[in-house]
Scaffold this active site. Structure first.
Site, mmCIF file in Angstrom:
data_model
loop_
_atom_site.group_PDB
_atom_site.id
_atom_site.type_symbol
_atom_site.label_atom_id
_atom_site.label_comp_id
_atom_site.label_asym_id
_atom_site.label_seq_id
_atom_site.Cartn_x
_atom_site.Cartn_y
_atom_site.Cartn_z
ATOM 1 N NE ARG A 169 -41.773 14.831 43.308
ATOM 2 C CZ ARG A 169 -41.501 15.528 43.870
ATOM 3 N NH1 ARG A 169 -42.522 16.051 44.833
ATOM 4 N NH2 ARG A 169 -40.906 16.838 43.958
ATOM 5 C CE LYS A 198 -43.364 32.396 42.551
ATOM 6 N NZ LYS A 198 -43.566 33.553 43.392
ATOM 7 C CG ASP A 231 -39.460 14.573 41.148
ATOM 8 O OD1 ASP A 231 -39.771 15.964 41.006
ATOM 9 O OD2 ASP A 231 -39.205 14.084 41.873
ATOM 10 C CG ASN A 244 -41.869 20.720 48.290
ATOM 11 O OD1 ASN A 244 -43.221 21.632 48.619
ATOM 12 N ND2 ASN A 244 -41.871 20.094 47.283
ATOM 13 C CG LEU A 245 -36.927 15.358 51.620
ATOM 14 C CD1 LEU A 245 -37.844 13.875 50.897
ATOM 15 C CD2 LEU A 245 -35.278 14.931 50.787
ATOM 16 C CB SER A 274 -39.404 29.187 42.516
ATOM 17 O OG SER A 274 -39.145 27.623 42.547
ATOM 18 C CE1 TYR A 324 -44.868 28.974 42.095
ATOM 19 C CE2 TYR A 324 -43.116 27.601 41.297
ATOM 20 C CZ TYR A 324 -43.934 28.398 43.012
ATOM 21 O OH TYR A 324 -42.943 28.981 43.931
#
Ligand code: NAD
Ligand code: UD1
Length: 347
Positions: free
Chosen positions: A305, A166, A308, A212-213, A138, A162
């Site tokens: 947020r 990754k 972000d 999510n958007l 990601s 998270y």
């Protein structure tokens, strides 16, 4: 020589590819792209975040069934049994937990599924002599980058548990590739996957209120949520809202086919960004979704947020040169396909 499909009940023919988490959002679309490219996907999933009906949908799209192995990647006896019954040419590893906020509250669950799940899979592959793995990474591994568009050489660091899983997974794969040329890994750093298969039969289906958007916009368009909360309108971007590199999930699915081909033809491992190279703001996404559903969608400005970044856009040039991969689909196509999916599947 790569394995050809031999087990009874596998109607899709071609080299067998195991898709862990293959019933999920990106895995199911990749199963379609693989089958269309002549491979035989075998879906392995515990259905913790997907429905078994996805397999019926895949059969409707492809006209033939896709093989299913139901179980958990943490279950080594199950994995060993799956690898005994199939001869795989490669594995694509999607199975993971993926909610950033939840990972902050439950870091051990994330480490266990995402990191221990990966080592369980790698051990089984090693024992079975399967050497090629495409891994779902990601853009989150870039943390808060300050170079745009973001190249693969940008510093990697984590801003959440998270992201830590990754980053740790990537580092393990890179160390293994250094240690033993037996292995070939395709690390794909997805930017913002969006949209659905053009049939409207498979797509993203988050539980509850989406984080999510695009899934949030879908619920506003359906009238299930009153308006979009725009998280921040004072970013240093052209319209003040956050900018992301949205990539159509079918383009992303096709990137897996390109990565797999590169591994299977012996061209070696790679760690590449998968994005369009184009940024779209929250307001541009809102307008595009409005065009797809045929009305202006209500929205309200709100605070940023936490965590972000203003802008996250891929430099896609390495994927173009190493994988010969380029995205083809537009933001409007992402929104149109999402709208088709949610209108066909809303109750
Ligand atoms: P998803 O949740 O839709 O798919 C993951 C699938 O894995 C689900 O079907 C789930 O049931 C399965 N699964 C989870 N734990 C499992 C386990 N222990 N054993 C077997 N199956 C298990 O998620 P997705 O959006 O398709 O994401 C796929 C991969 O891509 C993940 O690794 C995710 O971290 C990564 N990724 C996703 C995004 C995104 O925006 N969707 C962005 C970047 C990276
Ligand atoms: C999120 C994840 C990231 C993951 C990526 C994949 C977080 C903090 N990050 O990133 O790890 O790789 O999804 O899809 O969850 N927005 C709104 N209103 C909303 C929802 C979002 O204005 O209701 C804005 C956000 O502020 C952001 C943009 O839309 O500017 C995109 O947000 P989102 O879809 O959540 O993706 P990311 O934040 O990029």
């Amino acid at each position: 020589m790569l394995a050809r499909s031999q087990a009874k009940g596998d109607a899709v023919s071609g080299d067998k590819i195991l898709l862990t988490g293959g019933a999920g959002y990106i895995g199911s679309h990749t199963a379609v792209a693989l089958a269309e490219a002549g491979y035989a996907p075998v879906v392995l999933d515990n259905f913790s975040n997907a429905k078994p009906s996805v397999l019926e949908r895949l059969e409707m799209i492809l006209g033939v069934p896709v093989a299913l192995e139901r179980g958990d990647i943490l279950d080594r006896a199950f994995l060993a049994d799956v690898f005994t019954r199939h001869e795989f040419g490669a594995v694509i590893h999607f199975a993971a937990r993926k909610a950033v906020g939840e990972s902050v509250a439950r870091p051990m669950d994330y480490f266990e599924t995402n990191c221990c799940g990966l080592t369980a899979l790698l051990r089984t592959m090693e024992a079975s002599g399967v050497r090629n793995l495409v891994f779902s990474s990601s853009a989150t591994v870039y943390g808060e980058p300050d170079v745009f568009p973001v190249p693969e050489t940008a510093p990697r660091w984590h801003t959440s548990p998270y992201a830590m899983t990754k980053l740790a997974s990537e580092d393990l794969l890179l160390a293994m590739a250094d240690a033993d040329p037996f292995w070939a890994f395709g690390i794909l750093r997805y930017f913002n996957p969006a949209g659905a298969h053009e049939s409207g039969l498979i797509g993203e289906e988050p539980d509850g209120i989406p984080n999510n958007l695009m899934p949030y916009l879908a619920k506003v368009a359906l009238g299930e949520l009153p308006h979009l909360n725009v998280f921040g309108d004072d970013f240093p971007t052209p319209d003040g809202t956050g900018v992301r590199d949205f990539v159509h999930v079918m383009d992303l699915a096709e990137a897996h086919v390109s990565s797999l081909r590169t591994l299977l033809d012996g061209s070696g491992g790679h760690a590449v960004n998968i994005g369009t190279g184009e940024g779209s703001s929250v307001m541009q996404m809102l307008a595009s979704y409005g065009r797809a559903c045929g009305r202006d969608l209500p929205w309200k400005p709100g605070p940023r947020r936490a965590g972000d970044v203003a802008k996250l856009v891929a430099d896609p040039s390495l994927a173009a040169s190493v994988l010969k991969f380029r995205t083809r689909r537009t933001l409007d196509e992402m929104c149109e396909s999402s709208w088709r999916w949610v209108t066909r599947n809303s109750r």
